[in-house]
Design a protein around this motif. Structure first.
Motif, PDB file in Angstrom:
ATOM      1  N   SER A  95      73.229 -18.991  32.966  1.00 31.30           N
ATOM      2  CA  SER A  95      73.682 -18.037  31.826  1.00 31.30           C
ATOM      3  C   SER A  95      73.205 -18.796  30.768  1.00 31.30           C
ATOM      4  O   SER A  95      73.371 -20.030  30.389  1.00 31.30           O
ATOM      5  N   ILE A  96      72.661 -17.820  29.709  1.00 32.18           N
ATOM      6  CA  ILE A  96      72.102 -18.395  28.353  1.00 32.18           C
ATOM      7  C   ILE A  96      72.457 -17.341  27.110  1.00 32.18           C
ATOM      8  O   ILE A  96      72.543 -16.035  27.450  1.00 32.18           O
ATOM      9  N   VAL A  97      72.680 -17.643  26.117  1.00 35.82           N
ATOM     10  CA  VAL A  97      73.010 -16.703  25.018  1.00 35.82           C
ATOM     11  C   VAL A  97      71.562 -16.600  24.225  1.00 35.82           C
ATOM     12  O   VAL A  97      70.761 -17.066  24.095  1.00 35.82           O
ATOM     13  N   GLY A 107      71.294 -14.709  33.145  1.00 37.10           N
ATOM     14  CA  GLY A 107      72.108 -13.906  32.546  1.00 37.10           C
ATOM     15  C   GLY A 107      72.385 -14.156  31.178  1.00 37.10           C
ATOM     16  O   GLY A 107      72.956 -15.141  30.657  1.00 37.10           O
ATOM     17  N   ILE A 108      71.385 -13.178  30.293  1.00 37.80           N
ATOM     18  CA  ILE A 108      71.443 -13.344  29.021  1.00 37.80           C
ATOM     19  C   ILE A 108      72.561 -12.670  28.255  1.00 37.80           C
ATOM     20  O   ILE A 108      72.747 -11.518  28.278  1.00 37.80           O
ATOM     21  N   THR A 109      73.477 -13.261  27.461  1.00 39.27           N
ATOM     22  CA  THR A 109      74.448 -12.861  26.684  1.00 39.27           C
ATOM     23  C   THR A 109      74.079 -12.841  25.317  1.00 39.27           C
ATOM     24  O   THR A 109      73.474 -13.587  24.811  1.00 39.27           O
ATOM     25  N   THR A 138      67.432 -21.531  23.916  1.00 39.09           N
ATOM     26  CA  THR A 138      66.411 -22.365  24.761  1.00 39.09           C
ATOM     27  C   THR A 138      67.191 -23.419  25.808  1.00 39.09           C
ATOM     28  O   THR A 138      68.212 -23.874  25.701  1.00 39.09           O
ATOM     29  N   VAL A 139      66.253 -23.346  27.275  1.00 41.32           N
ATOM     30  CA  VAL A 139      66.689 -24.319  28.037  1.00 41.32           C
ATOM     31  C   VAL A 139      65.052 -24.747  28.535  1.00 41.32           C
ATOM     32  O   VAL A 139      64.168 -24.361  28.807  1.00 41.32           O
ATOM     33  N   VAL A 176      69.520  -9.546  25.279  1.00 42.26           N
ATOM     34  CA  VAL A 176      70.489  -9.532  26.299  1.00 42.26           C
ATOM     35  C   VAL A 176      69.900  -8.838  27.512  1.00 42.26           C
ATOM     36  O   VAL A 176      69.281  -7.669  27.304  1.00 42.26           O
ATOM     37  N   GLY A 177      70.108  -9.335  28.673  1.00 41.47           N
ATOM     38  CA  GLY A 177      69.710  -8.677  29.966  1.00 41.47           C
ATOM     39  C   GLY A 177      69.930  -9.631  31.212  1.00 41.47           C
ATOM     40  O   GLY A 177      70.260 -10.679  31.081  1.00 41.47           O
TER      41      GLY A 177
END
Length: 576
Positions: free
Chosen positions: A124-126, A186-188, A130-131, A167-168
């Motif tokens: 999950s990432i906003v 999971g992009i919020t 970045t990661v 988001v997607g």
């Protein structure tokens, strides 16, 4: 909330656009076979179920992601019975392009002493964050299901940085030879506040509008920053995301623990939304000590699992539409089936359709009408308003666009000036359409000026005031053009006073009162007065006669003087 609507009114009814039929797309079947140690998407993960099928629309592309389990690698891939070399796979994926027929897809696995590690399979990432990851086996390649959602770059040998773009739920596949690993992102969205509530974007595929159902979605995260609401309404839709102006989101969920331990909360109104089993998250309203009212709008009670609490206020009431079914304590299920139902000690009460909206008023303008009202005195669970416009007594009900319980006005246009319309408005809740409020109005153009009539001249001397012919109409200017208006003259208002016996020429002014036609309105309260100038000729000079010939007196005097001179001259000559 103000709303504008353009009307096309005919025979008192608003025309509806006919529905357009769409042919169903031709579909083809892809049969997927895989052993127990390898998964293939998008047909699901056929573990322990060797054969599955996938229906694909004709002309579509479909990509399969091949994912051996830990301790296994890809052994063999076949498309339509033909072997596909591992080297021909794109980072562990295979694509059927422009599908025009049925296909088969087979995958098998083999044991492996190596695994790709050092990054998760679900992440999950906003949006905007970045990661970075460094796979345990280097030298591989990446495949991204949709680069518009997430991008990546190699920041140093073997280390990759991923950036969430929007988001997607995109996928990334990493492959080294016959080994693969997939990441499900999971992009919020960045949370945003709207009204009393905070929201988090969970899907955004149609920016700048509402999109189709499920394209733009949010979940309620809790109270907005700095807010401690006592009563909250869960809306069906919401906007106001500063990162995506104009985008309208569907509210699909309340996050787990969103309002836990909220001591101020007393009422939650769900009547605007359709609650699915997962709509209310785990412990969303846990230990809200002052909560005493829940309002629902569905005609069949939803099932809510572990959203509230086993113990709490005993004096609360669950309100539901009259005629609805299933509103009993068993609708609030505990997380542990052995626990008692949540809210078991509450009352369950139906509510009726709304009463008529209050203070309903219509302000008519140039082909327009502004409708305004206040909420009904009795109106629990209102989720929209409707209006009707007619001039023949036949109701033509329409939904007020994008309305909800807070809507109090609508602006209409496209009406005909000078015609009396009947306007109605009513509220709707789960129990049905409420009573209607009624008002009538006549749209009309705004009066801009009154054109004074032309002066009247050449009236014969001694003509009585009653016999002077005056214009019955004059021209008025309105915002949509010029019109004829009736005028009533006050013949006793002559200034200066008119005397028909007076020999000299007379000019005087009469006052008049203007009556506007029905399609013109005096919104600015202009004086509905006018005046007209009238000139009556002087009496003609008096006449005398010589024989049968009428001569003016001046001419006679001249003639007499001439005769006297001649006579005097003759007398003088005779004396000589």
């Amino acid at each position: 909330m103000a709303i504008g609507v353009l009307l096309c009114v005919g025979a008192g009814l608003l025309a509806a656009m006919p529905a357009t039929a769409h042919a169903q797309p031709v579909q083809h079947t892809i049969t997927i076979t895989a052993d127990d140690n390898v998964a293939t998407d998008p047909a699901g993960s056929p573990l322990h179920s060797p054969t599955r099928t996938l229906q694909v629309n004709e002309g579509d592309d479909v990509t399969f992601m091949i994912m051996p389990l830990s301790g296994y690698a890809i052994k063999e891939v076949k498309a339509d019975g033909t072997n596909v070399p591992i080297s021909d796979l794109v980072s562990g994926t295979y694509t059927f392009r422009d599908v025009r027929a049925d296909h088969t897809f087979e995958v098998s696995s083999k044991t492996s002493t190596q695994n790709i590690e050092n990054f998760p399979t679900i992440y999950s990432i906003v949006e905007g964050d970045t990661v970075s990851w460094t796979p345990s086996i280097s030298g591989g390649t990446w495949w991204i299901s949709d680069p518009s959602y997430i991008s990546y770059r190699e920041t140093s040998p073997g280390t990759y940085e991923f950036t969430a773009l929007k988001v997607g739920s995109p996928y990334a596949m990493y492959a080294v030879g016959d080994l693969t690993r997939r990441v499900s992102f999971g992009i919020t969205g960045v949370p945003f506040d709207s009204g009393d509530l905070k929201y988090e974007v969970t899907s955004e595929r149609a920016t700048g509008g509402a999109g189709a159902p499920g394209e733009n979605t949010v979940m309620v995260k809790g109270p907005a920053d700095g807010k401690t609401p006592t009563d909250i309404v869960i809306p069906a839709q919401v906007s106001g995301n500063p990162r995506s102006p104009g985008t309208v989101y569907e509210v699909t969920r309340i996050a787990s623990s969103a309002f836990s331990d909220n001591g101020a909360l007393e009422t939650v109104d769900f009547s605007n939304v359709t609650l699915t089993p997962n709509f209310v998250g785990n412990d969303a309203f846990w230990t809200c000590g002052n909560l005493n009212a829940l309002v629902f709008g569905q005609l069949t009670a939803p099932e809510i699992v572990n959203g509230f609490y086993n113990s709490g206020p005993s004096g609360g009431t669950v309100y539901y539409p009259k005629g609805a079914t299933g509103y009993v304590p068993s609708m609030f299920k505990p997380g542990d089936p052995s626990d008692p139902y949540h809210l078991a000690g509450w009352d369950y009460e139906p509510y009726p359709a709304p009463s008529a909206p209050q203070s309903f008023a219509v302000a008519a303008g140039n082909g327009t009408a502004d409708l305004a009202w206040q909420a009904p005195a009795e109106g629990m669970g209102i989720w929209k308003y409707q209006y009707s416009v007619s001039y023949d007594g036949v109701d033509a009900w329409q939904d007020v666009p994008d309305s909800d319980r807070s809507t109090t006005s609508i602006a209409l246009s496209g009406l005909e000036n000078g015609k009396t319309y009947e306007f109605k408005v009513r509220a709707v809740n789960g129990a049905g359409e409420g009573e209607a409020a009624l008002a009538s109005a006549v749209p009309a153009a705004r009066l801009l000026s009154i054109q004074a009539p032309s002066a009247i001249t050449g009236i014969s001397h001694a003509t009585s005031l009653a016999d002077i012919l005056l214009p019955g109409q004059l021209t008025v200017a309105a915002e949509d053009g010029e019109y004829k208006a009736d005028v009533t003259w006050d013949r006793k208002s002559a200034k200066p006073a008119y005397d028909p016996e007076k020999a000299a020429e007379q000019t005087f002014v009469l006052k008049g009162v203007v009556t506007l036609p029905p399609n013109v309105t005096n919104l600015d309260n202009l004086p509905l007065e006018t005046s007209i100038s009238i000139t009556v000729e002087a009496a003609p000079a008096k006449l005398a006669t010589v024989g049968d010939t009428a001569l003016p007196l001046v001419a006679l005097a001249v003639a007499a003087l001439a005769a006297f001179v001649v006579l005097a001259a003759r007398k003088k000559l005779s004396r000589r």
